[in-house]
Design an enzyme around this catalytic site. Structure first.
Site, PDB file in Angstrom:
ATOM      1  N   ASP A   1       0.848  -1.198   0.000  1.00 23.95           N
ATOM      2  CA  ASP A   1       0.000   0.000   0.000  1.00 23.95           C
ATOM      3  C   ASP A   1       0.879   1.243   0.000  1.00 23.95           C
ATOM      4  O   ASP A   1       1.088   1.878   1.030  1.00 23.95           O
ATOM      5  CB  ASP A   1      -0.903  -0.044   1.233  1.00 23.95           C
ATOM      6  CG  ASP A   1      -1.849   1.141   1.317  1.00 23.95           C
ATOM      7  OD1 ASP A   1      -2.108   1.759   0.273  1.00 23.95           O
ATOM      8  OD2 ASP A   1      -2.327   1.436   2.432  1.00 23.95           O
TER       9      ASP A   1
ATOM     10  N   ASP B   1       1.762   4.929  -0.951  1.00 17.81           N
ATOM     11  CA  ASP B   1       1.336   6.273  -1.346  1.00 17.81           C
ATOM     12  C   ASP B   1       2.569   7.161  -1.396  1.00 17.81           C
ATOM     13  O   ASP B   1       3.335   7.209  -0.433  1.00 17.81           O
ATOM     14  CB  ASP B   1       0.338   6.852  -0.347  1.00 17.81           C
ATOM     15  CG  ASP B   1      -0.978   6.083  -0.309  1.00 17.81           C
ATOM     16  OD1 ASP B   1      -1.273   5.383  -1.293  1.00 17.81           O
ATOM     17  OD2 ASP B   1      -1.694   6.190   0.700  1.00 17.81           O
TER      18      ASP B   1
ATOM     19  N   ASP C   1      -5.467  11.136  10.318  1.00 16.58           N
ATOM     20  CA  ASP C   1      -6.349  10.679  11.385  1.00 16.58           C
ATOM     21  C   ASP C   1      -5.624  10.394  12.695  1.00 16.58           C
ATOM     22  O   ASP C   1      -6.073  10.788  13.757  1.00 16.58           O
ATOM     23  CB  ASP C   1      -7.154   9.449  10.942  1.00 16.58           C
ATOM     24  CG  ASP C   1      -6.303   8.380  10.259  1.00 16.58           C
ATOM     25  OD1 ASP C   1      -5.065   8.496  10.291  1.00 16.58           O
ATOM     26  OD2 ASP C   1      -6.882   7.437   9.697  1.00 16.58           O
TER      27      ASP C   1
END
Length: 234
Positions: A113, A115, A201
């Site tokens: 994953d 990014d 977050d």
């Protein structure tokens, strides 16, 4: 930033899996249902206002968290390609891996994953530069898929997704986030690394791996500490 919880050892895996925190953008709303779910899980109750803290047992021993990121051969080849493409284009763009990939690698876990956050251009623009470089080297190119901005769905700036060698990556610019009065939908603009880190977050998802320097960056000053302590902090 507020500490939400230090996660119980038996629940860290659950939170880690359920979260994929940087991707799912889980945000805690401590309403009655959340309060009850904490109690049913045997976790001390939390005051219903969002900025209260919970002191729970230590969860992630420091030995589990690595001090540096060890790249696989695939990751090294990918990052070398991105840096070479930037040099080929005469760009001064700083490339940073962001979010969940950094967290997972520091925990000694493998992750696909990836990014890549760009400090001075849109993802599609950089994807074009990568393909120009690959073409100049006689290597295979892949057209980037662009996820267009959509303010109604909180997507204010586009993201480009492309495949390089055997890995898929998302390319996106660093962002700042502000809210209009009475709106839950953020306004996104180009931002600094610190602004991008602060909008995320949890602190453990705000860490960057700077490809240009080969170092982990912790702009909140709490991400590495919280990862080692098993703390979720907004």
């Amino acid at each position: 930033m507020a500490v939400l919880a230090a996660v119980h050892p038996q629940r860290w895996r659950c939170l880690h899996t359920a979260a994929r925190l940087s991707r799912l953008r889980i945000r805690f709303n401590f309403n009655l249902a959340t309060h009850q779910s904490f109690r049913s899980a045997g976790i001390p109750s939390v005051a219903l206002n969002t900025l209260q803290t919970v002191n729970l047992p230590h969860t992630v021993p420091g030995a589990m968290v690595q001090d540096t990121i060890t790249l696989t051969s695939e990751e090294r080849a990918l990052f070398d390609t991105l840096l070479a493409a930037s040099r080929f284009a005469g760009s001064d763009t700083v490339l940073r891996a962001a979010g969940g990939w950094v967290r997972d690698k520091l925990l000694g876990k493998e992750s696909k994953d990836i990014d890549i956050a760009l400090d001075n251009m849109l993802g599609k623009d950089f994807a074009d530069k990568v393909n120009e470089y690959l073409a100049s080297q006689g290597k295979e190119t892949h057209r980037a898929a662009v996820i267009q901005s959509n303010p109604d769905q909180s997507k204010h700036l586009e993201t480009a997704r492309m495949k390089i060698n055997s890995l898929w990556i998302d390319l996106v610019n660093l962002r700042s986030e502000t809210y209009a009065e009475g709106s839950r939908i953020p306004n996104m603009e180009f931002g600094t690394p610190e602004q991008d880190a602060m909008r995320r977050d949890f602190t453990i998802n705000s860490l960057f791996y700077n490809l240009n320097e080969g170092i982990v960056e912790d702009y909140t000053g709490k991400g590495l500490e919280d990862l080692r302590s098993g703390v979720l902090r907004t």
